[in-house]
Design an enzyme around this catalytic site. Structure first.
Site, short mmCIF file in Angstrom:
data_model
loop_
_atom_site.label_atom_id
_atom_site.label_comp_id
_atom_site.label_asym_id
_atom_site.label_seq_id
_atom_site.Cartn_x
_atom_site.Cartn_y
_atom_site.Cartn_z
N HIS A 1 0.86 -1.18 0.00
CA HIS A 1 0.00 0.00 0.00
C HIS A 1 0.90 1.24 0.00
CE1 HIS A 1 -2.57 3.11 1.72
NE2 HIS A 1 -3.60 2.41 1.25
N PRO A 2 0.47 2.33 -0.62
CA PRO A 2 1.35 3.51 -0.76
C PRO A 2 1.95 4.07 0.53
CG PRO A 2 -0.52 3.72 -2.22
CD PRO A 2 -0.77 2.49 -1.40
N VAL A 3 1.31 3.88 1.67
CA VAL A 3 1.94 4.40 2.90
C VAL A 3 3.03 3.47 3.42
CG1 VAL A 3 -0.07 5.71 3.67
CG2 VAL A 3 0.25 3.37 4.50
N LYS A 4 3.13 2.26 2.90
CA LYS A 4 4.12 1.30 3.41
C LYS A 4 5.50 1.61 2.81
CE LYS A 4 0.70 -0.51 5.71
NZ LYS A 4 -0.20 -1.58 5.35
N ILE A 5 6.44 0.68 2.98
CA ILE A 5 7.84 1.01 2.67
C ILE A 5 8.09 1.10 1.16
CG2 ILE A 5 10.24 0.33 3.04
CD1 ILE A 5 8.93 0.78 5.70
#
Ligand SMILES: *Cc1c(COP(=O)(O)O)cnc(C)c1O
Length: 379
Positions: free
Chosen positions: A185-189
């Site tokens: 997901h875009p907030v992950k690394i």
């Protein structure tokens, strides 16, 4: 606005996706295996299975380990709801083990105590899902030892921990687990828009996972229940899902994976800087770590100041967020019989916590401005 997390997309990332758009392969295609192999190599795992998101990964991980009606799955209350919901998808019950207030991960001592009680009650978990909160690995060696003793299987929810290390090995190596899952997901690394990956060293499990992600259709001759009669035939041998990753996503993932060391180095640097910069404020800082992937930098302020400080930061365009509202206090889980007071450490942490901005593209100046705001509210 300064968010708590944000993706970083380079020119190379964009070019990789455009190449796929010009190719024959938008959905299933060669990029998926390339991404899987590259991540398996980076994590020193035998197999990697790409899927449409980490929630789907958790679902088929539970199914592949035989979770079904009548079973119990345990996880941490300090996580995103997906870590628990996956068991419910399989018709199983969920229970939680409270966290260690230092690491914010599942508490091994409480896990051991609860297992002893569960053995007496004849209700041991089939699977335990430790969550590597904020990118810091759980004590996997101890959890694996308990798994041996009490006969449960282990799925690591490593959604936060792509690029993290533990006991000298990459998280995802599955040294102490059956399966580890990642989220993109875009907030992950690293990101693929939506996306997830399952890691395992068990070849039979890898086969099963590959089949479950694509409708339960046999992927090789040895999985067939009867011979195929025509070249047009394919055989669905069990009930699976469409949890496939697209070739577009895989191209983005492979390109992002090349940048992972750079992403992790910057996140660790920002975490070290926060640790120094916040030292003299009435804040509980996360334990320092140069092994964590530092998905989140979750601080604790006095509970009676949390709302005020959080609101002021948002008014100043610093988009802090709380990770996590304990899963057992969600309305759905309350309806299943859980409630406030069940897991006091997770609840106490939650009452004080919020996550500061931490992502690859966060500049030192932006970080200093966030700290200055905190100082003005709390000093
Ligand atoms: C993000 C996240 C998930 C779900 O990831 P998706 O890829 O959005 O499905 C699961 N568990 C944890 C701990 C997460 O942070």
């Amino acid at each position: 606005m300064i968010p708590y997390g944000r993706q970083n997309i380079s020119g190379d990332d964009i070019a990789a996706v455009i190449d796929v758009l010009h190719s024959e392969w938008l959905t299933q295609g060669p990029g998926i295996a390339s991404f899987e192999q590259a991540l398996a190599a980076a994590c020193k795992a035998k197999h990697a299975i790409a899927v449409s998101n980490a929630t789907g990964a958790l679902h088929i991980a539970c199914l592949a380990l035989g979770v079904g009606q009548g079973d119990v799955v345990w996880t941490s209350p300090n996580t995103f709801v997906a870590s628990a919901n996956c068991a419910r998808y399989c018709g199983a019950d969920v229970d939680f083990v409270d966290i260690d207030p230092q690491t914010l991960n599942i508490c091994v001592k409480q896990l051991a105590d609860k297992l002893e009680h569960a053995r007496t009650a004849g209700r041991l978990p089939k699977v335990v899902i430790p969550v590597h909160f904020s990118g810091r690995s759980c004590d996997m060696e101890a959890i694996a030892a308990l798994g041996k003793k009490y006969g449960f299987r282990i799925i690591e929810d490593a959604s936060h921990a792509v690029g993290a290390e533990h006991l000298g090995m990459p998280v995802g190596a599955c040294q102490f687990s059956d399966i580890a899952i990642f989220s993109f997901h875009p907030v992950k690394i690293i990101t693929t828009g939506e996306g997830g990956m399952l890691m395992t060293n068990d070849t039979a499990l890898a086969k099963r996972l590959g089949r479950l992600r694509t409708h339960g259709i046999a992927q090789s001759a040895e999985e067939l229940l009867s011979p195929l009669v025509g070249p047009w035939e394919y055989q669905q041998v069990e009930l699976g899902f469409n949890y496939r990753m697209t070739n577009l996503q895989a191209a983005l993932g492979l390109s992002q994976l090349k940048r992972l060391p750079e992403f992790i180095a910057r996140r660790r640097q920002l975490a070290r800087q926060y640790h120094e910069l916040l030292a003299d404020l009435p804040i509980v800082r996360p334990l320092p770590s140069d092994e964590s992937a530092w998905h989140l930098y979750a601080i604790r302020v006095p509970a009676d100041r949390r709302l005020e400080v959080f609101t002021k930061l948002r008014e100043a365009q610093v988009w802090v967020q709380v990770h996590y509202m304990p899963v057992h206090t969600q309305a759905y889980y309350r309806n299943l019989g859980f409630g406030p007071g069940d897991f006091p450490e997770a609840e106490d942490y939650f009452s004080k916590a919020f996550s500061l901005p931490l992502y690859y593209g966060l500049t030192d100046e932006e970080q200093l401005s966030v700290v200055a705001l905190l100082r003005s509210y709390l000093a």
